[in-house]
Design an enzyme around this catalytic site. Structure first.
Site, short mmCIF file in Angstrom:
data_model
loop_
_atom_site.label_atom_id
_atom_site.label_comp_id
_atom_site.label_asym_id
_atom_site.label_seq_id
_atom_site.Cartn_x
_atom_site.Cartn_y
_atom_site.Cartn_z
N CYS A 1 0.83 -1.21 0.00
CA CYS A 1 0.00 0.00 0.00
C CYS A 1 0.87 1.26 0.00
CB CYS A 1 -0.98 -0.02 1.16
SG CYS A 1 -2.40 1.09 0.88
N ASP B 1 -3.43 1.17 9.89
CA ASP B 1 -4.56 2.09 10.04
C ASP B 1 -5.01 2.16 11.49
OD1 ASP B 1 -4.68 0.94 7.13
OD2 ASP B 1 -5.68 2.90 7.12
P1 RI2 Z 1 0.16 6.05 6.83
C1 RI2 Z 1 -3.61 3.26 4.32
O1 RI2 Z 1 -4.99 3.12 4.16
C2 RI2 Z 1 -2.86 1.95 4.17
O2 RI2 Z 1 -3.53 0.84 4.71
C3 RI2 Z 1 -1.60 2.30 4.92
O3 RI2 Z 1 -0.85 1.17 5.27
C4 RI2 Z 1 -2.20 3.00 6.13
O4 RI2 Z 1 -3.27 3.78 5.61
C5 RI2 Z 1 -1.26 3.86 6.92
O5 RI2 Z 1 -0.82 4.96 6.19
P2 RI2 Z 1 -5.82 3.85 2.94
O6 RI2 Z 1 -6.26 5.19 3.48
O7 RI2 Z 1 -0.54 6.69 7.97
O8 RI2 Z 1 -4.94 3.98 1.73
O9 RI2 Z 1 1.40 5.32 7.28
O10 RI2 Z 1 -6.99 2.93 2.74
O11 RI2 Z 1 0.43 7.01 5.68
#
Ligand code: RI2
Length: 300
Positions: free
Chosen positions: A125, A194
Site C-alpha cells: 500500500c 490504520d
Molecule cells: P500512513 C492506508 O490506508 C494503508 O492501509 C496504509 O498502510 C495506512 O493507511 C497507513 O498509512 P488507505 O487510506 O498513515 O490507503 O502510514 O486505505 O500514511
C-alpha cells in the site's frame, strides 16, 4: 475550502493513508472554525458537532482520524466561552498536525536504526510511516532496496514506488500475487497501519495479514510502522474493529459481470503475535502488547 470539502477528499480517497486523513480532518475542523459566523455558543456547539460527524463518518476503520478529532473535541470541551472554545479548536488542530508530523519523522529514525542499512524489504500500500523509514535510511547514507506491492483495488503501491524513487530509494513495483515469489529475497517486511487494537493486533490494508504469515513461515521479521494515535483503546482486539467495505466498482464494473457478487473489504487484521519484529513508533521499537500503555501515556 469548507469542512465538507475536506470530508469529501477523505471519503473519495483523494486524500488517503491513516496519518494523512487524520491531519486532513484536523485541518477540516480548523477550516470550519475559520468560517464560523453564528455568533453564540449554542450555534458553535451545533456546527462543531456537525463538522465532527461529517469528518468522522468518512472512513470507519482508520482510528487515527477518530482519535485526531477526539483530541480536538476534548480540548474544546475543556474550556468555557465562545472565544476560548474557538481558540482551543485552532490551537488543538495545529498541535495535532504538528505532533503527527513529528511522530512520523521520529518513527522513521527508529526504523532506520533497527533495520540493516543495505537491506531488502517488502511493503504494501502507501504508508507514509513505512516510506519514511526507507527515506530516512537513504538520508543517513544507507541503500535500502524495496519491493512495493501494487495493492489492489486502488493501486496505492504505484504512489509508494514513485515517492520512493523520487527520494532516491531503489524500488521495484510488483503485483500483489507476486508477494510469495519475493518474500524469500527480503530481509524484512515493513508495513504501515490504520489501527492498532489495545492488544497490539494491527488493522491494515487487505493483504497485510497474508504477508505477515508468509514472513513468519520464512522467518523474516515483520515490522509495522505506526504513530501512537493509531491505537484504538476501545477495541480490545483487531477483530473488534469494523472493516471498511468499499464500493464494488473499485474492483470492476459490476454491470459487466451479470450474476456475479462482489466483496471489497479493504483492510484485514494481523494478530499481534505475527509482528515478529515489532512496531516502529515515535517512542521507539515497541512490543505490540506495550503500545496501548504507551499511547495512553503520550496522549492523555
Ligand atoms: P500512513 C492506508 O490506508 C494503508 O492501509 C496504509 O498502510 C495506512 O493507511 C497507513 O498509512 P488507505 O487510506 O498513515 O490507503 O502510514 O486505505 O500514511
Amino acid at each position: 475550502m469548507s469542512y465538507a470539502t475536506y470530508a469529501e477528499d477523505i471519503r473519495t480517497m483523494r486524500v488517503h493513508g491513516a496519518g494523512r486523513i487524520a491531519r486532513h480532518a484536523a485541518r477540516g475542523l480548523a477550516a470550519w472554525e475559520a468560517s464560523f459566523r453564528g455568533g453564540d455558543e449554542a450555534s458553535f456547539a451545533r456546527g462543531f458537532k456537525e463538522a465532527l460527524r461529517a469528518l468522522g463518518e468518512t472512513r470507519p476503520t482508520a482510528v487515527s482520524l477518530h482519535n485526531g478529532l477526539a483530541f480536538i473535541e476534548l480540548r474544546v470541551a475543556a474550556v468555557q466561552g465562545l472565544d476560548a472554545k474557538r481558540a482551543a479548536l485552532r490551537q488543538a488542530a495545529a498541535e495535532f498536525e504538528e505532533r503527527s508530523k513529528a511522530a512520523v519523522a521520529e518513527l522513521g529514525r527508529v526504523g532506520a536504526r533497527a533495520l540493516p542499512s543495505e537491506g531488502t524489504f517488502l511493503t504494501i500500500c502507501n504508508s507514509h510511516a513505512a516510506i519514511g523509514v526507507f527515506q530516512e535510511m537513504r538520508r543517513q547514507g544507507g541503500n535500502p532496496r524495496v519491493f512495493a506491492l501494487e495493492t489492489r483495488p486502488w493501486r496505492q503501491g504505484h504512489k509508494t514506488a514513485r515517492e520512493l524513487a523520487e527520494s532516491g530509494v531503489d524500488v521495484t513495483l510488483i503485483v500483489d500475487n507476486a508477494a510469495m515469489s519475493f518474500i524469500r529475497r527480503v530481509d524484512a517486511v515493513v508495513t504501515g497501519c490504520d489501527t492498532i487494537a489495545a492488544n497490539g493486533d494491527v488493522v491494515n490494508k487487505v493483504g497485510t495479514s497474508g504477508l505477515a504469515l508468509m514472513a513468519k513461515e520464512f522467518r523474516k521479521p515483520f515490522y509495522v510502522a505506526g504513530e501512537t494515535y493509531k491505537v484504538d483503546l476501545t477495541s480490545p482486539t483487531g477483530e473488534a474493529r469494523a472493516i471498511e467495505e468499499r464500493e464494488h466498482k473499485e474492483i470492476a464494473d459490476p454491470a459487466e459481470f451479470p450474476g456475479v457478487r462482489f466483496a471489497n473489504p479493504v483492510f484485514d487484521v494481523t494478530p499481534a503475535s505475527w509482528l515478529t519484529g515489532g512496531l516502529f513508533t515515535e517512542a521507539g521499537l515497541t512490543k505490540p502488547q506495550d503500545v496501548a500503555a504507551l499511547a495512553k501515556k503520550l496522549w492523555s
